[in-house]
Design a protein around this motif. Sequence first.
Motif, PDB file in Angstrom:
ATOM      1  N   ASP A   7       3.636 -13.897  -2.275  1.00 16.78           N
ATOM      2  CA  ASP A   7       3.270 -12.951  -1.218  1.00 16.78           C
ATOM      3  C   ASP A   7       4.152 -11.710  -1.277  1.00 16.78           C
ATOM      4  O   ASP A   7       3.665 -10.577  -1.146  1.00 16.78           O
ATOM      5  CB  ASP A   7       3.382 -13.612   0.147  1.00 16.78           C
ATOM      6  N   TRP A   8       5.441 -11.926  -1.463  1.00 13.93           N
ATOM      7  CA  TRP A   8       6.369 -10.801  -1.514  1.00 13.93           C
ATOM      8  C   TRP A   8       6.030  -9.854  -2.655  1.00 13.93           C
ATOM      9  O   TRP A   8       6.089  -8.637  -2.496  1.00 13.93           O
ATOM     10  CB  TRP A   8       7.803 -11.313  -1.661  1.00 13.93           C
ATOM     11  N   ASP A  10       3.170  -9.323  -3.882  1.00  8.03           N
ATOM     12  CA  ASP A  10       1.953  -8.606  -3.515  1.00  8.03           C
ATOM     13  C   ASP A  10       2.241  -7.501  -2.499  1.00  8.03           C
ATOM     14  O   ASP A  10       1.602  -6.439  -2.529  1.00  8.03           O
ATOM     15  CB  ASP A  10       0.921  -9.577  -2.936  1.00  8.03           C
ATOM     16  N   TRP A  11       3.167  -7.759  -1.588  1.00  7.16           N
ATOM     17  CA  TRP A  11       3.463  -6.800  -0.526  1.00  7.16           C
ATOM     18  C   TRP A  11       4.415  -5.697  -0.961  1.00  7.16           C
ATOM     19  O   TRP A  11       4.424  -4.617  -0.370  1.00  7.16           O
ATOM     20  CB  TRP A  11       4.104  -7.525   0.675  1.00  7.16           C
ATOM     21  N   GLN A  14       3.395  -1.841  -1.376  1.00  4.47           N
ATOM     22  CA  GLN A  14       3.112  -1.150  -0.121  1.00  4.47           C
ATOM     23  C   GLN A  14       4.387  -0.913   0.675  1.00  4.47           C
ATOM     24  O   GLN A  14       4.583   0.171   1.241  1.00  4.47           O
ATOM     25  CB  GLN A  14       2.120  -1.957   0.716  1.00  4.47           C
ATOM     26  N   LEU A  15       5.271  -1.920   0.698  1.00  2.00           N
ATOM     27  CA  LEU A  15       6.544  -1.753   1.403  1.00  2.00           C
ATOM     28  C   LEU A  15       7.416  -0.710   0.720  1.00  2.00           C
ATOM     29  O   LEU A  15       8.098   0.079   1.383  1.00  2.00           O
ATOM     30  CB  LEU A  15       7.286  -3.092   1.477  1.00  2.00           C
ATOM     31  N   ALA A 175       5.253  -2.636   7.005  1.00  2.00           N
ATOM     32  CA  ALA A 175       5.419  -4.064   7.287  1.00  2.00           C
ATOM     33  C   ALA A 175       4.512  -4.502   8.428  1.00  2.00           C
ATOM     34  O   ALA A 175       3.911  -5.591   8.387  1.00  2.00           O
ATOM     35  CB  ALA A 175       6.877  -4.360   7.625  1.00  2.00           C
ATOM     36  N   ILE A 178       0.971  -4.877   7.152  1.00  2.00           N
ATOM     37  CA  ILE A 178       0.804  -6.121   6.402  1.00  2.00           C
ATOM     38  C   ILE A 178       0.763  -7.315   7.348  1.00  2.00           C
ATOM     39  O   ILE A 178      -0.056  -8.231   7.204  1.00  2.00           O
ATOM     40  CB  ILE A 178       1.938  -6.284   5.369  1.00  2.00           C
ATOM     41  N   GLU A 181      -2.521  -7.746   9.077  1.00  2.21           N
ATOM     42  CA  GLU A 181      -3.586  -8.210   8.189  1.00  2.21           C
ATOM     43  C   GLU A 181      -3.440  -9.681   7.827  1.00  2.21           C
ATOM     44  O   GLU A 181      -4.426 -10.408   7.722  1.00  2.21           O
ATOM     45  CB  GLU A 181      -3.597  -7.368   6.910  1.00  2.21           C
ATOM     46  N   THR A 182      -2.185 -10.121   7.639  1.00  2.66           N
ATOM     47  CA  THR A 182      -1.949 -11.481   7.137  1.00  2.66           C
ATOM     48  C   THR A 182      -1.443 -12.430   8.216  1.00  2.66           C
ATOM     49  O   THR A 182      -1.457 -13.650   8.019  1.00  2.66           O
ATOM     50  CB  THR A 182      -0.906 -11.445   6.009  1.00  2.66           C
ATOM     51  N   VAL A 188       7.048 -11.056   6.093  1.00  2.57           N
ATOM     52  CA  VAL A 188       7.088  -9.651   5.719  1.00  2.57           C
ATOM     53  C   VAL A 188       8.286  -8.943   6.361  1.00  2.57           C
ATOM     54  O   VAL A 188       8.898  -8.050   5.745  1.00  2.57           O
ATOM     55  CB  VAL A 188       5.761  -8.949   6.095  1.00  2.57           C
ATOM     56  N   THR A 192      11.338  -6.974   4.569  1.00  2.00           N
ATOM     57  CA  THR A 192      11.700  -5.640   5.050  1.00  2.00           C
ATOM     58  C   THR A 192      13.195  -5.548   5.315  1.00  2.00           C
ATOM     59  O   THR A 192      13.864  -4.578   4.925  1.00  2.00           O
ATOM     60  CB  THR A 192      10.923  -5.309   6.337  1.00  2.00           C
TER      61      THR A 192
END
Length: 220
Positions: A7-8, A10-11, A14-15, A175, A178, A181-182, A188, A192
């Motif tokens: 997950d990290w 994937d995120w 964007q972060l 954050a 995200i 959405e999740t 997240v 961050t």
Amino acid sequence: MIQLFSDWSDWLPQLWSGYLVSLQVAAISLVIGIPLGLAFAVAVGVKDKKIRIPAMVLVEMGRGGPILILLQFLYFGLPNIHLTLSTLTASVFALAWSTGAYTSEIIKAGLNAVPNGQREAAKTLGLNTIDTFRIIIIPQGLRIALPPLLGFSLIILQCTSLCFTIALPELVSAANDIGSETFQYMSVLTLTGLLYAAVCIPATIFTGRFERHLSRHEAH
């Protein structure tokens, strides 16, 4: 645990995009705010009330008003007088104003810490008041004030997180997007926090060592 790191990964893009915005806002705010703090530090010490009183008002408003209120005022309040700022501009102005207000005291303390002997030596050399201040006092005062200014810079970086309240696409805003959405807010926000720590912890260690280095140098 494997799913967490997946997950990290994937995120992270964007972060990271939001983090770059946070770093940009913090950097611009400091570039504007620290010279503003020097101007405030000088202005509040002059005898002319036309300069001293407005400077004192701006300093007290910047220190007394929370950054969140300054952000809301500049972004939501100014349109009432037909002056609209973008989220980036409002964020920079608010953080620079707060930076100028707080660093004025730091810089003022640094300037006052310069030994009087330096002023007397400058007078002996025939330097006038302005040249003494510009050539002798300011460079030494800023050098003394540098460690606390570096520490305050980290606070401003962390304060950029408040800019999500006016929809600036910075790190916390990314954050939050995200998380909405999740629904994995804990994961997240942990990532961050690690991104902030990746800059703040090394910078704090560097600032402490730099301050000790300056202290040893001054002792000699």
